[in-house]
Design a protein around this motif. Sequence first.
Motif, PDB file in Angstrom:
ATOM      1  N   MET A   1       0.829  -1.212   0.000  1.00 27.97           N
ATOM      2  CA  MET A   1       0.000   0.000   0.000  1.00 27.97           C
ATOM      3  C   MET A   1       0.857   1.253   0.000  1.00 27.97           C
ATOM      4  O   MET A   1       0.648   2.172  -0.789  1.00 27.97           O
ATOM      5  N   VAL A   2       1.854   1.279   0.901  1.00 27.34           N
ATOM      6  CA  VAL A   2       2.680   2.481   1.009  1.00 27.34           C
ATOM      7  C   VAL A   2       3.450   2.722  -0.287  1.00 27.34           C
ATOM      8  O   VAL A   2       3.516   3.847  -0.794  1.00 27.34           O
ATOM      9  N   GLY A   3       3.998   1.638  -0.853  1.00 28.81           N
ATOM     10  CA  GLY A   3       4.753   1.777  -2.099  1.00 28.81           C
ATOM     11  C   GLY A   3       3.882   2.331  -3.208  1.00 28.81           C
ATOM     12  O   GLY A   3       4.281   3.249  -3.932  1.00 28.81           O
ATOM     13  N   ALA A   4       2.676   1.777  -3.347  1.00 27.65           N
ATOM     14  CA  ALA A   4       1.774   2.248  -4.400  1.00 27.65           C
ATOM     15  C   ALA A   4       1.365   3.696  -4.151  1.00 27.65           C
ATOM     16  O   ALA A   4       1.376   4.526  -5.063  1.00 27.65           O
ATOM     17  N   ASN A   5       1.032   4.006  -2.889  1.00 25.38           N
ATOM     18  CA  ASN A   5       0.619   5.385  -2.556  1.00 25.38           C
ATOM     19  C   ASN A   5       1.686   6.397  -2.938  1.00 25.38           C
ATOM     20  O   ASN A   5       1.398   7.417  -3.569  1.00 25.38           O
ATOM     21  N   LEU A   6       2.907   6.116  -2.516  1.00 23.61           N
ATOM     22  CA  LEU A   6       3.986   7.089  -2.738  1.00 23.61           C
ATOM     23  C   LEU A   6       4.295   7.240  -4.223  1.00 23.61           C
ATOM     24  O   LEU A   6       4.549   8.348  -4.707  1.00 23.61           O
ATOM     25  N   ALA A   7       4.244   6.124  -4.956  1.00 24.85           N
ATOM     26  CA  ALA A   7       4.536   6.206  -6.388  1.00 24.85           C
ATOM     27  C   ALA A   7       3.465   7.024  -7.112  1.00 24.85           C
ATOM     28  O   ALA A   7       3.770   7.885  -7.939  1.00 24.85           O
ATOM     29  N   ILE A   8       2.202   6.775  -6.777  1.00 23.49           N
ATOM     30  CA  ILE A   8       1.123   7.540  -7.418  1.00 23.49           C
ATOM     31  C   ILE A   8       1.246   9.006  -7.043  1.00 23.49           C
ATOM     32  O   ILE A   8       1.112   9.899  -7.883  1.00 23.49           O
ATOM     33  N   SER A   9       1.529   9.235  -5.768  1.00 24.35           N
ATOM     34  CA  SER A   9       1.665  10.610  -5.293  1.00 24.35           C
ATOM     35  C   SER A   9       2.733  11.357  -6.096  1.00 24.35           C
ATOM     36  O   SER A   9       2.513  12.474  -6.579  1.00 24.35           O
ATOM     37  N   GLY A  10       3.894  10.728  -6.260  1.00 21.55           N
ATOM     38  CA  GLY A  10       4.968  11.366  -7.010  1.00 21.55           C
ATOM     39  C   GLY A  10       4.583  11.605  -8.461  1.00 21.55           C
ATOM     40  O   GLY A  10       4.836  12.674  -9.022  1.00 21.55           O
ATOM     41  N   ALA A  11       3.929  10.609  -9.073  1.00 19.43           N
ATOM     42  CA  ALA A  11       3.554  10.735 -10.483  1.00 19.43           C
ATOM     43  C   ALA A  11       2.576  11.898 -10.668  1.00 19.43           C
ATOM     44  O   ALA A  11       2.704  12.696 -11.605  1.00 19.43           O
ATOM     45  N   LEU A  12       1.607  12.024  -9.750  1.00 16.79           N
ATOM     46  CA  LEU A  12       0.635  13.115  -9.869  1.00 16.79           C
ATOM     47  C   LEU A  12       1.336  14.462  -9.728  1.00 16.79           C
ATOM     48  O   LEU A  12       1.059  15.406 -10.469  1.00 16.79           O
TER      49      LEU A  12
ATOM     50  N   TYR B   1      -3.153  -4.056  12.890  1.00 19.14           N
ATOM     51  CA  TYR B   1      -3.763  -2.803  13.335  1.00 19.14           C
ATOM     52  C   TYR B   1      -3.471  -1.687  12.331  1.00 19.14           C
ATOM     53  O   TYR B   1      -4.364  -0.957  11.901  1.00 19.14           O
ATOM     54  N   HIS B   2      -2.188  -1.588  11.932  1.00 20.35           N
ATOM     55  CA  HIS B   2      -1.803  -0.548  10.974  1.00 20.35           C
ATOM     56  C   HIS B   2      -2.414  -0.801   9.593  1.00 20.35           C
ATOM     57  O   HIS B   2      -2.792   0.131   8.897  1.00 20.35           O
ATOM     58  N   VAL B   3      -2.473  -2.090   9.227  1.00 23.66           N
ATOM     59  CA  VAL B   3      -3.073  -2.419   7.926  1.00 23.66           C
ATOM     60  C   VAL B   3      -4.520  -1.949   7.894  1.00 23.66           C
ATOM     61  O   VAL B   3      -4.969  -1.332   6.926  1.00 23.66           O
ATOM     62  N   ARG B   4      -5.236  -2.235   8.982  1.00 19.02           N
ATOM     63  CA  ARG B   4      -6.654  -1.861   9.022  1.00 19.02           C
ATOM     64  C   ARG B   4      -6.836  -0.350   8.976  1.00 19.02           C
ATOM     65  O   ARG B   4      -7.776   0.153   8.370  1.00 19.02           O
ATOM     66  N   ILE B   5      -5.935   0.386   9.602  1.00 22.86           N
ATOM     67  CA  ILE B   5      -6.046   1.856   9.551  1.00 22.86           C
ATOM     68  C   ILE B   5      -5.765   2.373   8.139  1.00 22.86           C
ATOM     69  O   ILE B   5      -6.502   3.168   7.585  1.00 22.86           O
ATOM     70  N   LEU B   6      -4.682   1.871   7.546  1.00 20.12           N
ATOM     71  CA  LEU B   6      -4.236   2.430   6.271  1.00 20.12           C
ATOM     72  C   LEU B   6      -5.120   1.997   5.102  1.00 20.12           C
ATOM     73  O   LEU B   6      -5.368   2.781   4.186  1.00 20.12           O
ATOM     74  N   MET B   7      -5.617   0.756   5.151  1.00 16.87           N
ATOM     75  CA  MET B   7      -6.306   0.180   3.997  1.00 16.87           C
ATOM     76  C   MET B   7      -7.430   1.042   3.404  1.00 16.87           C
ATOM     77  O   MET B   7      -7.402   1.356   2.217  1.00 16.87           O
ATOM     78  N   PRO B   8      -8.408   1.460   4.221  1.00 16.19           N
ATOM     79  CA  PRO B   8      -9.510   2.211   3.603  1.00 16.19           C
ATOM     80  C   PRO B   8      -9.040   3.527   2.965  1.00 16.19           C
ATOM     81  O   PRO B   8      -9.460   3.860   1.854  1.00 16.19           O
ATOM     82  N   TYR B   9      -8.153   4.243   3.652  1.00 16.52           N
ATOM     83  CA  TYR B   9      -7.672   5.518   3.102  1.00 16.52           C
ATOM     84  C   TYR B   9      -6.881   5.281   1.818  1.00 16.52           C
ATOM     85  O   TYR B   9      -6.978   6.030   0.854  1.00 16.52           O
ATOM     86  N   SER B  10      -6.081   4.212   1.853  1.00 17.13           N
ATOM     87  CA  SER B  10      -5.264   3.881   0.695  1.00 17.13           C
ATOM     88  C   SER B  10      -6.140   3.584  -0.513  1.00 17.13           C
ATOM     89  O   SER B  10      -5.891   4.078  -1.612  1.00 17.13           O
ATOM     90  N   ILE B  11      -7.176   2.788  -0.287  1.00 15.93           N
ATOM     91  CA  ILE B  11      -8.056   2.425  -1.407  1.00 15.93           C
ATOM     92  C   ILE B  11      -8.720   3.679  -1.968  1.00 15.93           C
ATOM     93  O   ILE B  11      -8.712   3.914  -3.177  1.00 15.93           O
ATOM     94  N   ILE B  12      -9.238   4.528  -1.080  1.00 17.76           N
ATOM     95  CA  ILE B  12      -9.873   5.770  -1.536  1.00 17.76           C
ATOM     96  C   ILE B  12      -8.872   6.618  -2.320  1.00 17.76           C
ATOM     97  O   ILE B  12      -9.133   7.054  -3.439  1.00 17.76           O
ATOM     98  N   GLY B  13      -7.682   6.785  -1.725  1.00 20.96           N
ATOM     99  CA  GLY B  13      -6.670   7.639  -2.363  1.00 20.96           C
ATOM    100  C   GLY B  13      -6.256   7.115  -3.726  1.00 20.96           C
ATOM    101  O   GLY B  13      -6.127   7.872  -4.686  1.00 20.96           O
ATOM    102  N   ILE B  14      -6.082   5.799  -3.826  1.00 23.22           N
ATOM    103  CA  ILE B  14      -5.632   5.225  -5.099  1.00 23.22           C
ATOM    104  C   ILE B  14      -6.729   5.352  -6.155  1.00 23.22           C
ATOM    105  O   ILE B  14      -6.462   5.687  -7.309  1.00 23.22           O
TER     106      ILE B  14
END
Lengths: 261, 347
Positions: free
Chosen positions: B84-95, B206-219
């Motif tokens: 999730m973090v890898g995908a988030n950061l890569a998309i963030s940079g590309a945008l 615990y961290h996966v559950r926190i990050l997952m929904p935001y990550s999916i929305i963001g992606i």
Amino acid sequence: MIEASRLKIGYDNKIVVEDFDFEIKAGEIIALIGPNGSGKSTVLKVVSRLMKAMAGVVHLDGNDIHRLSTKEVAKKLSMLSQQQITPPDFTVRELVAYGRLPHRQWYETKSQEDEEIIEWAIGQTRLEKLADRYINNLSGGERQRAWIAMALAQRPKILLLDEPTTYLDICHQLEVMELVSRLNKELGITVVMVLHDLNQAVRYSHRLVVIKEGRFVAEGTPEAVLTKDMLRQVYNVEAEVTIDKNIGKPVFMPLGLAYGT
Amino acid sequence: MTAEKINITQINESDEVKKRLFKRLMVFMGAIALLLITAILSLRFGSVSYSTGEIVDALKGIEGSNAKTIVMNIRLPRMLLAIMVGANLAISGALLQAVMRNPLADPGLTGVSTGASLAAVTIMLVFPALTVYVPLAAFVGGCLACLFVYSLAWKRGIDPIRIILAGVAVNALLGGGTSLLSVLYSDKIQGVLMWLNGSIAGKSWYHVRILMPYSIIGIIIGLLCINTSNVLQLGDDAAKNLGIKVSHARIFLSLTAAFLAGISVATVGLIGFIGLIIPHISRLLVGSDYKYMLPVSALLGATLLVVADTAARTVFSPVELPVGILMAVFGGPFFLYLLRRGGAYRV
């Protein structure tokens, strides 16, 4: 079609154009001429809503252009700036496809009609053989035609071109001017161009509008506008103006500077 | 002269264009395959190594070995976080590279990273009792810094150069704050260092559950920005001419990018490099059309972080390295190799 009145345009504190009226009628080709820095390009940017004026209004078909949705405006007019940027690996067809963007909702993909119009625009600009080439590998003239094709894909009624022939050699200049002239005749597209080459302006446009230091100087048919007096007053150039036998329009030959050196 | 009059035109795309499409699809499939392979390997390797069979058994929930405990409770959540973090950061940079039309743009430029750092470091060093709130504080700090950068850059619209300059200035300011705190509290710096270099070690479901929904929305939002990103590549005037509100688009894309980077930084700390380099690698592989470039970036970003995290815990085992350090070591040479090789796209 477009009526701009009492335009006052500036960047920060510097006023570039003041008290300028400009009317574009359906079906005509207008050339906006004037010396460097006279505000020609700025007027074109404001008229095409790329830039806001400090005062004055631009009406497109009777509506304030800044009140209209910018997407709606993009279906009616298209403006090509002097210099364009393309990513290095966009093909002509990919670029032209962007012209369909204003006709789609963000969630829609290209329709059959879009595809047809893209091919039509490529055909109009005679780019069939180059359609799959990268824009950046084309010559300057071909690149300019590719951008005009993109503008055509918008299906605009008005085409605004900012110095479409600058940086091109004479053959490509004529190619672009002939294309513009044909689009006007055959498709009825209204054209407004900023031009530096006065002889080209005279030859290809129905009406000239002269601007100097941000103010309106003169307008009218090429014959009425291209005179010795105008050239002296606006450009500080002494010139001979004759009617050319071949094209039946005035041409000018600069003789020297009006203020001496 | 209407389109209806034209015979339905047969579009004869040249072989070259077909070949390019084929290559793009191959790279896309290849990236998916690569991610799957590295994901499985990351479950296999660690302080104890398991066979693929044991991993499959553990995932199926078959009891009988300690593989299940370690894989399910430690390695799987870690792998998912890395993806999730890898995908988030890569998309963030590309945008952001589309927003700035600048190949040097990366998520840090929006102030998100330094804002998050200062907030997190403040909590960890000055208010250690509140350490549970580090992710929240980091996210809020990142958002505030991002807003600060954009309000400084705003002047009748958003100009990329102004964002970059404002970003550099704000980063210097906040980075100075972080350094100051590190010096003042140098005795407690150990945990902070781990955070500042980004680490997925010790993260759980615990961290996966926190990050997952935001990550999916963001992606998802990021993928919806594809068209706009492409049009911005044609320059401001051309984009405006096509009916795009350029300043609005820039802000929307930046906010999406900042959100993706913010949630990631808040969860695992600072991980640089991915946001800058992965979009470039994708561009070199599939070209600058975001329709291909953005998904490939996401896949490669995820892959790179999974590989780096696996290496971080195995190379100097039992010592765990911060993953950010390894990423630079892995990605740098590979990037240079691609850069030298070149392609249609040149940086």
